[in-house]
Design a protein around this motif. Sequence first.
Motif, PDB file in Angstrom:
ATOM      1  N   GLY A 148       9.109 -36.782  15.298  1.00 43.56           N
ATOM      2  CA  GLY A 148       8.783 -36.980  13.896  1.00 43.56           C
ATOM      3  C   GLY A 148       8.912 -38.308  13.476  1.00 43.56           C
ATOM      4  N   PHE A 149       9.233 -39.419  14.495  1.00 46.93           N
ATOM      5  CA  PHE A 149       9.228 -40.772  14.256  1.00 46.93           C
ATOM      6  C   PHE A 149       7.863 -41.269  13.911  1.00 46.93           C
ATOM      7  N   LYS A 150       7.785 -42.487  12.968  1.00 44.76           N
ATOM      8  CA  LYS A 150       6.524 -43.325  12.911  1.00 44.76           C
ATOM      9  C   LYS A 150       7.094 -44.331  13.946  1.00 44.76           C
ATOM     10  N   VAL A 151       6.127 -44.345  15.010  1.00 45.31           N
ATOM     11  CA  VAL A 151       6.518 -45.300  16.039  1.00 45.31           C
ATOM     12  C   VAL A 151       5.589 -46.497  15.892  1.00 45.31           C
ATOM     13  N   PHE A 152       6.226 -47.566  15.880  1.00 47.03           N
ATOM     14  CA  PHE A 152       5.607 -49.191  15.893  1.00 47.03           C
ATOM     15  C   PHE A 152       5.621 -49.144  17.355  1.00 47.03           C
ATOM     16  N   CYS A 153       4.342 -49.423  18.043  1.00 48.08           N
ATOM     17  CA  CYS A 153       4.283 -49.624  19.267  1.00 48.08           C
ATOM     18  C   CYS A 153       3.843 -50.932  19.523  1.00 48.08           C
ATOM     19  N   ALA A 154       4.690 -51.632  20.316  1.00 52.14           N
ATOM     20  CA  ALA A 154       4.617 -53.368  20.383  1.00 52.14           C
ATOM     21  C   ALA A 154       4.518 -53.782  21.674  1.00 52.14           C
ATOM     22  N   ALA A 155       3.407 -54.370  22.057  1.00 51.75           N
ATOM     23  CA  ALA A 155       3.319 -55.007  23.654  1.00 51.75           C
ATOM     24  C   ALA A 155       2.304 -56.021  23.244  1.00 51.75           C
ATOM     25  N   ARG A 156       1.864 -56.657  24.322  1.00 52.36           N
ATOM     26  CA  ARG A 156       0.833 -57.672  24.496  1.00 52.36           C
ATOM     27  C   ARG A 156      -0.739 -57.204  24.550  1.00 52.36           C
ATOM     28  N   ARG A 157      -0.641 -55.975  25.235  1.00 53.97           N
ATOM     29  CA  ARG A 157      -2.046 -55.488  25.346  1.00 53.97           C
ATOM     30  C   ARG A 157      -2.568 -54.585  24.192  1.00 53.97           C
ATOM     31  N   LEU A 158      -3.264 -54.918  23.300  1.00 48.82           N
ATOM     32  CA  LEU A 158      -3.778 -54.214  22.240  1.00 48.82           C
ATOM     33  C   LEU A 158      -4.354 -53.096  22.532  1.00 48.82           C
ATOM     34  N   ARG A 162      -4.690 -50.987  24.634  1.00 56.66           N
ATOM     35  CA  ARG A 162      -3.720 -49.935  25.292  1.00 56.66           C
ATOM     36  C   ARG A 162      -2.914 -49.540  23.955  1.00 56.66           C
ATOM     37  N   LEU A 163      -2.271 -50.389  23.401  1.00 53.33           N
ATOM     38  CA  LEU A 163      -1.562 -49.925  22.075  1.00 53.33           C
ATOM     39  C   LEU A 163      -2.270 -49.056  21.130  1.00 53.33           C
ATOM     40  N   THR A 164      -3.434 -49.496  20.737  1.00 53.23           N
ATOM     41  CA  THR A 164      -4.302 -48.893  19.814  1.00 53.23           C
ATOM     42  C   THR A 164      -4.528 -47.435  20.118  1.00 53.23           C
ATOM     43  N   ALA A 165      -4.954 -47.222  21.583  1.00 54.64           N
ATOM     44  CA  ALA A 165      -5.060 -45.880  22.038  1.00 54.64           C
ATOM     45  C   ALA A 165      -3.918 -45.154  21.967  1.00 54.64           C
ATOM     46  N   LEU A 166      -2.614 -45.513  22.191  1.00 55.79           N
ATOM     47  CA  LEU A 166      -1.532 -44.885  22.116  1.00 55.79           C
ATOM     48  C   LEU A 166      -1.130 -44.548  20.824  1.00 55.79           C
ATOM     49  N   ALA A 167      -1.260 -45.657  19.710  1.00 55.11           N
ATOM     50  CA  ALA A 167      -0.901 -45.374  18.270  1.00 55.11           C
ATOM     51  C   ALA A 167      -1.819 -44.145  17.663  1.00 55.11           C
ATOM     52  N   GLU A 168      -3.192 -44.363  18.135  1.00 58.64           N
ATOM     53  CA  GLU A 168      -4.112 -43.276  17.448  1.00 58.64           C
ATOM     54  C   GLU A 168      -3.445 -41.841  18.202  1.00 58.64           C
ATOM     55  N   GLU A 169      -3.155 -41.523  19.278  1.00 59.33           N
ATOM     56  CA  GLU A 169      -2.641 -40.466  19.896  1.00 59.33           C
ATOM     57  C   GLU A 169      -1.387 -39.868  19.273  1.00 59.33           C
ATOM     58  N   ILE A 170      -0.474 -40.770  18.950  1.00 62.81           N
ATOM     59  CA  ILE A 170       0.656 -40.354  18.536  1.00 62.81           C
ATOM     60  C   ILE A 170       0.845 -40.416  16.620  1.00 62.81           C
ATOM     61  N   ASP A 171      -0.224 -40.845  16.187  1.00 62.81           N
ATOM     62  CA  ASP A 171       0.066 -41.303  14.718  1.00 62.81           C
ATOM     63  C   ASP A 171       0.932 -42.359  14.429  1.00 62.81           C
ATOM     64  N   GLY A 172       1.106 -43.531  15.203  1.00 61.69           N
ATOM     65  CA  GLY A 172       1.831 -44.468  15.083  1.00 61.69           C
ATOM     66  C   GLY A 172       1.207 -45.619  14.647  1.00 61.69           C
ATOM     67  N   VAL A 173       1.472 -46.868  14.901  1.00 67.99           N
ATOM     68  CA  VAL A 173       1.180 -48.310  14.364  1.00 67.99           C
ATOM     69  C   VAL A 173       1.141 -49.234  15.639  1.00 67.99           C
ATOM     70  N   ALA A 174      -0.012 -49.666  16.022  1.00 72.81           N
ATOM     71  CA  ALA A 174      -0.207 -50.913  17.122  1.00 72.81           C
ATOM     72  C   ALA A 174       0.237 -52.178  16.535  1.00 72.81           C
ATOM     73  N   VAL A 175       1.218 -52.754  17.217  1.00 69.81           N
ATOM     74  CA  VAL A 175       1.439 -54.211  16.785  1.00 69.81           C
ATOM     75  C   VAL A 175       1.212 -55.058  18.109  1.00 69.81           C
ATOM     76  N   GLU A 176       0.412 -56.072  18.229  1.00 70.19           N
ATOM     77  CA  GLU A 176       0.221 -56.935  19.333  1.00 70.19           C
ATOM     78  C   GLU A 176       1.420 -57.810  19.091  1.00 70.19           C
TER      79      GLU A 176
END
Length: 254
Positions: free
Chosen positions: A35-45, A47-61
């Motif tokens: 149930g966490f809102k996950v801020f997914c942080a890394a250099r490769r945007l 990959r992050l975008t796809a992950l954030a969409e999958e888990i309803d999170g936020v991608a942050v380069e």
Amino acid sequence: MTDQQPSPDNRPTAVVTGASSGIGAASARALAGEGFKVFCAARRLDRLTALAEEIDGVAVECDITDQAQVDALAQAVGGRCDVLLNNAGGALGQDPIETADVADWERMYQINVSGTLRVTQALLPAIEAAHGAVIFITSTAAETAYEGGGGYCGVKVAERYMAGSMRLELAGRPVRVCEVSPGMVHTEEFSLVRFGGDQTKADAVYSGVDAPLVAEDIAEAVRWIAVLPEHVNIDRLVIRPRAQASNWKVARSG
């Protein structure tokens, strides 16, 4: 977790660094499942975008060695962070001290130690406001030295003592400081990056090993720590596959 007010969309907030692959991506999924809102942080945007969409999170380069990008991450997260997973890191090379590349050691320090410090400092006010937790992913490389591991052992020991010092310094304040120390984990990138893209060397690390750990095994530990009551601190959790008795004693077939 705490019973204080969650983020505006009624979910507690987690930040995962190094979320684009391996333990980071698996942990982001596990935390989202709780149930966490996950801020997914890394250099490769990408990959992050796809992950954030999958888990309803936020991608942050975010390159955690860049202070401006770390500050932008903290601004995106806002005033509340229930869990920070300091996962970004990695090993470069496995040369003995005699021939080790100084640039590799410096880069490992920048990512594993200085970068982790930057993120922790930037998010600590939001973590404290949430009565939250900081979870460090270190390594059994911090347990004892091994041949070819001087650089990586060194940075993981430094990260371990960062966690230990922080736990002492924050005693009495509402922040849990926890550490997960994984042994042999077979992910798609860790050993490949360590050996400069040499797939043969990367595969040899796991050759003949019956069931090394996978990223999801470590993510389960992260998930468990994250949802414990706020008075429960897991100082250090060491996780190895059954086949690995120590850094240098691994049962292999053939």
